[in-house]
Design an enzyme around this catalytic site. Structure first.
Site, PDB file in Angstrom:
ATOM      1  N   ASP A   1      -7.410  -0.583   7.546  1.00  0.00           N
ATOM      2  CA  ASP A   1      -8.721  -0.406   8.184  1.00  0.00           C
ATOM      3  C   ASP A   1      -8.712  -0.836   9.649  1.00  0.00           C
ATOM      4  OD1 ASP A   1      -9.747   0.624   5.858  1.00  0.00           O
ATOM      5  OD2 ASP A   1     -10.601  -1.277   5.182  1.00  0.00           O
TER       6      ASP A   1
ATOM      7  N   ARG B   1     -15.698   2.949  11.455  1.00  0.00           N
ATOM      8  CA  ARG B   1     -14.625   2.249  12.191  1.00  0.00           C
ATOM      9  C   ARG B   1     -14.230   2.990  13.468  1.00  0.00           C
ATOM     10  NH1 ARG B   1     -13.997  -2.009   8.815  1.00  0.00           N
ATOM     11  NH2 ARG B   1     -13.985  -1.478   6.613  1.00  0.00           N
TER      12      ARG B   1
HETATM   13  C1  S3P Z   1     -10.662  -0.876   0.094  1.00  0.00           C
HETATM   14  C2  S3P Z   1      -9.383  -0.399   0.142  1.00  0.00           C
HETATM   15  C3  S3P Z   1      -8.883   0.451   1.226  1.00  0.00           C
HETATM   16  C4  S3P Z   1      -9.763   0.385   2.459  1.00  0.00           C
HETATM   17  C5  S3P Z   1     -11.226   0.442   2.134  1.00  0.00           C
HETATM   18  C6  S3P Z   1     -11.621  -0.666   1.181  1.00  0.00           C
HETATM   19  C7  S3P Z   1     -11.064  -1.660  -1.082  1.00  0.00           C
HETATM   20  O1  S3P Z   1      -8.836   1.783   0.757  1.00  0.00           O
HETATM   21  O2  S3P Z   1      -9.439   1.422   3.353  1.00  0.00           O
HETATM   22  O3  S3P Z   1     -12.004   0.313   3.310  1.00  0.00           O
HETATM   23  O4  S3P Z   1     -12.072  -2.368  -1.035  1.00  0.00           O
HETATM   24  O5  S3P Z   1     -10.365  -1.574  -2.092  1.00  0.00           O
HETATM   25  P1  S3P Z   1      -7.565   2.324  -0.062  1.00  0.00           P
HETATM   26  O6  S3P Z   1      -7.329   1.358  -1.131  1.00  0.00           O
HETATM   27  O7  S3P Z   1      -7.921   3.650  -0.621  1.00  0.00           O
HETATM   28  O8  S3P Z   1      -6.459   2.395   0.956  1.00  0.00           O
END
Ligand code: S3P
Length: 451
Positions: free
Chosen positions: A316, A389
């Site tokens: 992120d 973001r």
């Molecule tokens: C998150 C996991 C990430 C992240 C998202 C929040 C989470 O996504 O990008 O903002 O809370 O599990 P991915 O697990 O799909 O990469």
């Protein structure tokens, strides 16, 4: 709407950031399954997290919100009731994927719908393993996209190795695993944020972690034990301000009470590699999630390479680190980050587009980009691509640009960071608080990851 930003005067400021988004989603869901009342403090009252709260209410859970950041969740011993209508996940991928796992364990039928942005994002990554566990899930959109129609119950535990490193997929399977017979194991290709497993252990759900954190197992048919929880500040929200201070010579920023879980702090290692002074001090680990202070002092940054196992741990933060790359001396390279193409926007294309409009040279790659710095950024009108973001990263770019930067359609910021604009005003206001430097332990730079 528009967000107007001008160049920042000297940064010397102390702030806190709102509660962690990932932990807020998980805390609400686990508390709802528990055997009693749980008070959650430091909850992030953003649009994304409120979608999870409202979803749990639609499933029969009473959740009070005496103040925006406090929730009282009345756990109903794993008993959920069929929702009266479809559940709207808005633009929250975490809500949709975690709920898919939870609902796969319920015998009633439910339907998860999404806004236009989330309706374009892939759901096959949760559908395939949940169906393997015995659920029936149909994606109504083209190519396995939302809405999702779910009928579950009678799950069996599986051993699953996802092809993408995704904490959302892991979280969905672990939630389904709570309702499955036997044990459910997720073996990740690379380690991702471990909040679900930490929250499980805090709520006394038995898990086993093997192979140096790569394989996590949950044992079926367990009930979380109700307890209160304090959610730390979100390091992914802090990232915007940390980069702003790091990229300004003698910029200085102190952030208190922020989450310092080491599956989330890779950003700090990258800023160190880029030459910034970074200090981190864990002050509290009582409630499983470490929290404490981060302090950054800025320098003219050096370019770096980001790839390999660092990528899932700062996924992120890559938009704001790309802005750091444009301000740094040399060629910053981001690779093995193709997941960025299926986030709230195609973040590789969005970042490259906006950096170019502001005057930086960027080469877009299938799985990342090369950014040539230091770019003399100039103010411009930049789209947010309806991605929180991207909007925030380019507001920060505006702090370093000549002239005015206008971020278009910044409303999406409310999905993860209500109050961002107020802090931004403090950064552009020269009447700022001068703070003293606390003496906290130094970090050593993390070496570049071999690709
Ligand atoms: C998150 C996991 C990430 C992240 C998202 C929040 C989470 O996504 O990008 O903002 O809370 O599990 P991915 O697990 O799909 O990469």
């Amino acid at each position: 709407m528009e967000l107007r930003v001008k160049r920042a005067p000297r940064i010397d400021i102390e702030i806190t950031v709102p509660g962690d988004k990932s932990i807020s989603h998980r805390a609400v869901i686990i508390a709802a399954l528990s055997n009693g009342e749980c008070t959650l403090r430091g909850f992030l009252p953003s649009e994304d997290c409120m979608h999870t709260v409202n979803a749990m209410r639609a499933l029969g859970i009473k959740i009070e919100q005496p103040e925006p950041t406090t929730l009282i969740v009345h756990g109903k011993k794993r008993v959920l009731t069929a929702p009266k209508k479809e559940i709207n996940c808005g633009n929250s991928g975490t809500t949709m994927r975690l709920l898919a796992g939870l609902l796969a364990g319920q015998t009633f039928e439910s339907r998860l719908v999404a806004d236009a942005g989330l309706s374009r994002r892939p759901m096959d990554r949760v559908i395939a393993p949940l169906c393997e566990m015995g659920a029936s899930i149909v994606a109504e959109g083209p190519e396995q996209t939302p809405p999702l129609r779910i009928r579950g119950g009678s799950l069996r535990g599986i051993h699953y190795s996802p092809s993408v490193a995704s904490a959302q997929v892991k979280g969905a399977l672990l939630l389904a695993g709570l309702f499955a017979r036997g044990k459910t194991t997720v073996e990740e290709p690379l380690p991702t944020r471990n909040h679900m497993e930490k929250m499980f252990s805090y709520f006394l759900v038995r898990t086993a972690i093997e192979d140096e954190d790569a394989a996590i197992t949950v044992f079926g048919d367990q009930m979380p034990e109700s307890r209160d929880f304090d959610i730390p500040g979100d390091i992914s929200s802090a990232a915007f301000w940390l980069v702003a201070a790091a990229a300004q010579r003698r910029g200085h920023l102190l952030i208190r009470d922020v989450g310092l879980n080491d599956t989330r702090t890779a950003l700090l290692g990258v800023l160190l590699r880029m030459g910034a002074q970074v200090r981190e001090a864990v002050e509290d680990v009582d409630q499983v999630e470490p929290r404490g202070i981060v302090e950054v002092t800025g320098v003219p940054l050096k370019a770096t390479v980001i790839q390999g196992k660092e990528v899932p741990q700062l996924i992120d933060e890559l938009p704001i680190l790309s802005v750091a790359g444009a301000l740094a001396n040399g060629k910053t390279i981001i690779r093995q980050a193709e997941e960025l193409r299926v986030k709230e926007s195609d973040r590789i294309a969005a970042v490259a587009h906006n950096l170019r409009i502001m005057g930086a040279r960027v080469a877009e790659l299938n799985d990342g980009m090369e950014i040539y710095g230091p770019a003399p950024l100039h103010g411009a009108r930049v789209p947010s691509f309806d991605d929180h973001r991207i909007a925030m990263a380019f507001a920060i770019a505006g702090l370093f640009a000549e002239g005015e930067t206008i971020v278009q359609d910044p409303e999406c910021i409310g999905e993860s960071y209500p109050g961002f604009e107020t802090v931004l005003e403090e950064f552009t206001n020269s009447k700022r608080m001068q703070i003293s430097t606390p003496v906290i332990g130094s970090l050593a730079p993390t070496p570049v990851e071999e690709g």
